[in-house]
Design a protein around this motif. Structure first.
Motif, PDB file in Angstrom:
ATOM      1  N   UNK A 199       8.663  10.541 -33.695  1.00  0.00           N
ATOM      2  CA  UNK A 199       9.321  11.527 -34.546  1.00  0.00           C
ATOM      3  C   UNK A 199       8.390  12.684 -34.886  1.00  0.00           C
ATOM      4  N   UNK A 200       7.109  12.415 -35.044  1.00  0.00           N
ATOM      5  CA  UNK A 200       6.153  13.493 -35.329  1.00  0.00           C
ATOM      6  C   UNK A 200       6.134  14.523 -34.207  1.00  0.00           C
ATOM      7  N   UNK A 201       6.160  14.049 -32.990  1.00  0.00           N
ATOM      8  CA  UNK A 201       6.117  14.973 -31.853  1.00  0.00           C
ATOM      9  C   UNK A 201       7.393  15.799 -31.777  1.00  0.00           C
ATOM     10  N   UNK A 239       7.578  19.852 -32.261  1.00  0.00           N
ATOM     11  CA  UNK A 239       8.199  20.701 -31.240  1.00  0.00           C
ATOM     12  C   UNK A 239       9.294  21.572 -31.848  1.00  0.00           C
ATOM     13  N   UNK A 240      10.036  21.033 -32.794  1.00  0.00           N
ATOM     14  CA  UNK A 240      11.081  21.828 -33.465  1.00  0.00           C
ATOM     15  C   UNK A 240      10.437  22.960 -34.269  1.00  0.00           C
ATOM     16  N   UNK A 241       9.311  22.683 -34.931  1.00  0.00           N
ATOM     17  CA  UNK A 241       8.610  23.736 -35.671  1.00  0.00           C
ATOM     18  C   UNK A 241       8.060  24.813 -34.737  1.00  0.00           C
ATOM     19  N   UNK A 242       7.553  24.402 -33.576  1.00  0.00           N
ATOM     20  CA  UNK A 242       7.077  25.365 -32.580  1.00  0.00           C
ATOM     21  C   UNK A 242       8.241  26.213 -32.090  1.00  0.00           C
ATOM     22  N   UNK A 295      10.995  21.783 -23.670  1.00  0.00           N
ATOM     23  CA  UNK A 295      10.489  20.826 -22.678  1.00  0.00           C
ATOM     24  C   UNK A 295       9.866  19.618 -23.380  1.00  0.00           C
ATOM     25  N   UNK A 296       9.107  19.857 -24.452  1.00  0.00           N
ATOM     26  CA  UNK A 296       8.510  18.752 -25.212  1.00  0.00           C
ATOM     27  C   UNK A 296       9.577  17.838 -25.815  1.00  0.00           C
ATOM     28  N   UNK A 297      10.602  18.436 -26.392  1.00  0.00           N
ATOM     29  CA  UNK A 297      11.666  17.641 -27.005  1.00  0.00           C
ATOM     30  C   UNK A 297      12.391  16.817 -25.959  1.00  0.00           C
ATOM     31  N   UNK A 298      12.756  17.443 -24.851  1.00  0.00           N
ATOM     32  CA  UNK A 298      13.486  16.738 -23.786  1.00  0.00           C
ATOM     33  C   UNK A 298      12.626  15.621 -23.197  1.00  0.00           C
ATOM     34  N   UNK A 299      11.347  15.910 -22.958  1.00  0.00           N
ATOM     35  CA  UNK A 299      10.488  14.869 -22.375  1.00  0.00           C
ATOM     36  C   UNK A 299      10.276  13.713 -23.334  1.00  0.00           C
ATOM     37  N   UNK A 300      10.232  13.982 -24.629  1.00  0.00           N
ATOM     38  CA  UNK A 300      10.053  12.906 -25.595  1.00  0.00           C
ATOM     39  C   UNK A 300      11.320  12.072 -25.741  1.00  0.00           C
ATOM     40  N   UNK A 301      12.468  12.717 -25.743  1.00  0.00           N
ATOM     41  CA  UNK A 301      13.709  11.988 -25.962  1.00  0.00           C
ATOM     42  C   UNK A 301      14.194  11.223 -24.735  1.00  0.00           C
ATOM     43  N   UNK A 302      13.884  11.732 -23.546  1.00  0.00           N
ATOM     44  CA  UNK A 302      14.478  11.138 -22.351  1.00  0.00           C
ATOM     45  C   UNK A 302      13.477  10.535 -21.379  1.00  0.00           C
ATOM     46  N   UNK A 314       5.602   1.133 -20.496  1.00  0.00           N
ATOM     47  CA  UNK A 314       4.890   0.839 -21.733  1.00  0.00           C
ATOM     48  C   UNK A 314       5.186   1.966 -22.719  1.00  0.00           C
ATOM     49  N   UNK A 315       6.258   1.847 -23.491  1.00  0.00           N
ATOM     50  CA  UNK A 315       6.637   2.959 -24.360  1.00  0.00           C
ATOM     51  C   UNK A 315       5.594   3.239 -25.431  1.00  0.00           C
ATOM     52  N   UNK A 316       5.492   4.488 -25.786  1.00  0.00           N
ATOM     53  CA  UNK A 316       4.538   4.922 -26.800  1.00  0.00           C
ATOM     54  C   UNK A 316       4.926   4.344 -28.146  1.00  0.00           C
ATOM     55  N   UNK A 317       3.963   3.751 -28.811  1.00  0.00           N
ATOM     56  CA  UNK A 317       4.215   3.173 -30.127  1.00  0.00           C
ATOM     57  C   UNK A 317       3.901   4.222 -31.187  1.00  0.00           C
ATOM     58  N   UNK A 318       4.932   4.756 -31.786  1.00  0.00           N
ATOM     59  CA  UNK A 318       4.768   5.825 -32.764  1.00  0.00           C
ATOM     60  C   UNK A 318       4.062   5.342 -34.017  1.00  0.00           C
ATOM     61  N   UNK A 319       4.021   4.052 -34.265  1.00  0.00           N
ATOM     62  CA  UNK A 319       3.366   3.530 -35.455  1.00  0.00           C
ATOM     63  C   UNK A 319       1.855   3.698 -35.384  1.00  0.00           C
ATOM     64  N   UNK A 320       1.290   3.882 -34.194  1.00  0.00           N
ATOM     65  CA  UNK A 320      -0.150   4.064 -34.065  1.00  0.00           C
ATOM     66  C   UNK A 320      -0.613   5.322 -34.775  1.00  0.00           C
ATOM     67  N   UNK A 321       0.201   6.369 -34.806  1.00  0.00           N
ATOM     68  CA  UNK A 321      -0.172   7.619 -35.445  1.00  0.00           C
ATOM     69  C   UNK A 321      -0.256   7.505 -36.953  1.00  0.00           C
ATOM     70  N   UNK A 322       0.459   6.568 -37.538  1.00  0.00           N
ATOM     71  CA  UNK A 322       0.493   6.476 -38.986  1.00  0.00           C
ATOM     72  C   UNK A 322      -0.835   6.000 -39.570  1.00  0.00           C
TER      73      UNK A 322
END
Length: 165
Positions: free
Chosen positions: A16-18, A22-25, A66-73, A78-86
């Protein structure tokens, strides 16, 4: 077994951070495009004042999409674990030092010229990185100062004093 997009998205964790970044960019790109279009893209046969901001804004929006599309689809084994960033702590010292270096640059450039302003900004921002030694920061500040004077004052001919006495 059937796979569709909805089931793939449910299986995958989305960072979600990414996506928010990307939405802010994309919003920044939309603002730059809008502001650039207000200044005019072309002035006769020459490029207008809004030409560069307009196209940089377009590029920002394209890259953000491109960032949003690549992140969502994207589908990874080995999916990225978003909890690591927290677990990454906020780097308050680095943030404060970098903001301070920008503020110092803006005040010093008016009173003392480009050389001292760049030197002070690089010197201060060097302290944001704990791994750099003082002598390394001094060498970096000296080299960046010399290059900035060569590029902006001599190469581009910008009318700013290198050093005000």
């Amino acid at each position: 077994m059937k796979f569709n997009t909805a089931s793939i998205l449910k299986m995958r964790k989305v960072n979600l951070r990414e996506v928010v970044a990307a939405i802010l960019i994309m919003a920044l790109g939309a603002f730059a495009t809008w502001e650039g279009s207000r200044y005019g893209l072309l002035a006769g046969s020459r490029v207008g004042a809004g030409y560069l901001p307009f196209w940089i804004g377009i590029l920002l929006m394209v890259f953000a999409a491109i960032l949003i599309i690549s992140e969502l689809f994207s589908i990874n084994a080995d999916p990225y674990d978003a909890a690591e960033d927290s677990n990454i702590p906020f780097q308050g010292r680095s943030f404060f030092v970098l903001v301070l270096s920008i503020v110092v640059f803006s005040f010093v450039v008016v009173r003392f010229g480009l050389g001292p302003a760049v030197f002070m900004a690089v010197l201060l921002s060097g302290f944001a990185d704990k791994s750099l030694r003082v002598w390394q920061i001094l060498i970096l500040a000296s080299v960046v100062t010399a290059l900035s004077i060569l590029i902006f004052r001599i190469g581009l001919g910008i009318q700013i004093e290198a050093i005000k006495w």
